[in-house]
Scaffold this active site. Sequence first.
Site: not given
Length: 415
Positions: A165, A305, A316, A334, A339, A398
């Site tokens: 991502c 993110h 985060e 998002k 996503h 990931f």
Amino acid sequence: MARDARTTTVVTGLGLVTPVGDDEDTFWTGLCAGRPTARRCEELAGLPADFACRADATDLDEAVGGRAGWRMARFVKMALVAARRAVADAGLRPERWDGGRVGVVLGVGVGGVPVLVDNVRRLDANGPQAVSPLLAPMMMPNAAAGEIAIDLGAHGPSLAPATACASGATALATAHDLLAAGRCDIVVAGGAESVLTPLVVAAFAQLGALSTRTGDPAGASRPFAPDRDGFVLGEGAGVLVLERATHAAARGARARAVLAGSGSATDAHHPTAPDPSGRGARRAAEAALDSAGWAAHQVDHVNAHGTSTPLNDAMEAALISGLFPHRPSVTAPKGVLGHTLAAGGAIEAAATVLTLEHGLVPPVANLDAPPAEWDIDCVTKQPRRQEVRRAVSHSFGFGGHNVVLAFERARHADR
């Protein structure tokens, strides 16, 4: 801090294919409205998550044109359309540029899995002769970078980073390095992804990563909300044209923003879960600040993110409050876009550029307020008018990949 124009990277073009709209004005209006795009998808019926954020405003076959589209998977078409739009926005004409000085860096995380699944079915039903002879080039993740280079006549470095991502952000960071090293004058860079297929959705659902708010798809993606329960899968592409500042100035191009720096680091913690301490993410953010020559307190805005998963958002939030105690504004696209995996870092970089240009921070969709124990200033309900000179955009993937991009408002835009 004065910059050396010979090594400064500027953004001169943006191109988008997104769930909220494909032209820049529609995209920006939808993002600022905080209007979620998640909806039920017929092909996902019966799955734990039967909804997603589709990017279907553009007829991709028509947009690609000609006969080339038949050899491209959907993610490649999205990437190519976004790249053409970015190049046009930059005022560039590929037939006139020195292709040897033009690079392409296009991040893709998964690639052509939908094409692969379709051909597995053909193989099972009708034998090997039913498998497409184009399966290999259609499913490979680097197909997007290759097709863009072919279409634009770009003969410089052509790269396809895959950092899950964070891939779109990694592509922009790599492009920044190519320009700073003098290896290119122009780099067309970004990310693309389209994997809204039952196999991929089921895989993420089995992992426990997806929201299961099947009764309220539009409310499912809710970054930093106390009751968030997972992300919503999206698709799309984002491409930026990056140039050496001297090259852009010589041709009289508009610099939309400065990519002032970038930083990358790895958690080395777990294949899918972020390090809860946020050490890797913080190292990436500190490296981006160091690359840009900024102190943390100079950052006005954070494009987070913000996946809407319990683990990512908690990590985060701690990162933002710890590194930026002066409480810069925070948004998380998002909530609107879902996503978009590899495309996310590039689409959100474009959103960060637009925030710098417009002096407007989009709200986080579906968020009333973050948990009281998180000391972060999330923009909610409506866009916030704000003087934003410096902003960072976070991307985490990931595998523990962390990438942070540092953008600065172009000098001509100073008020």
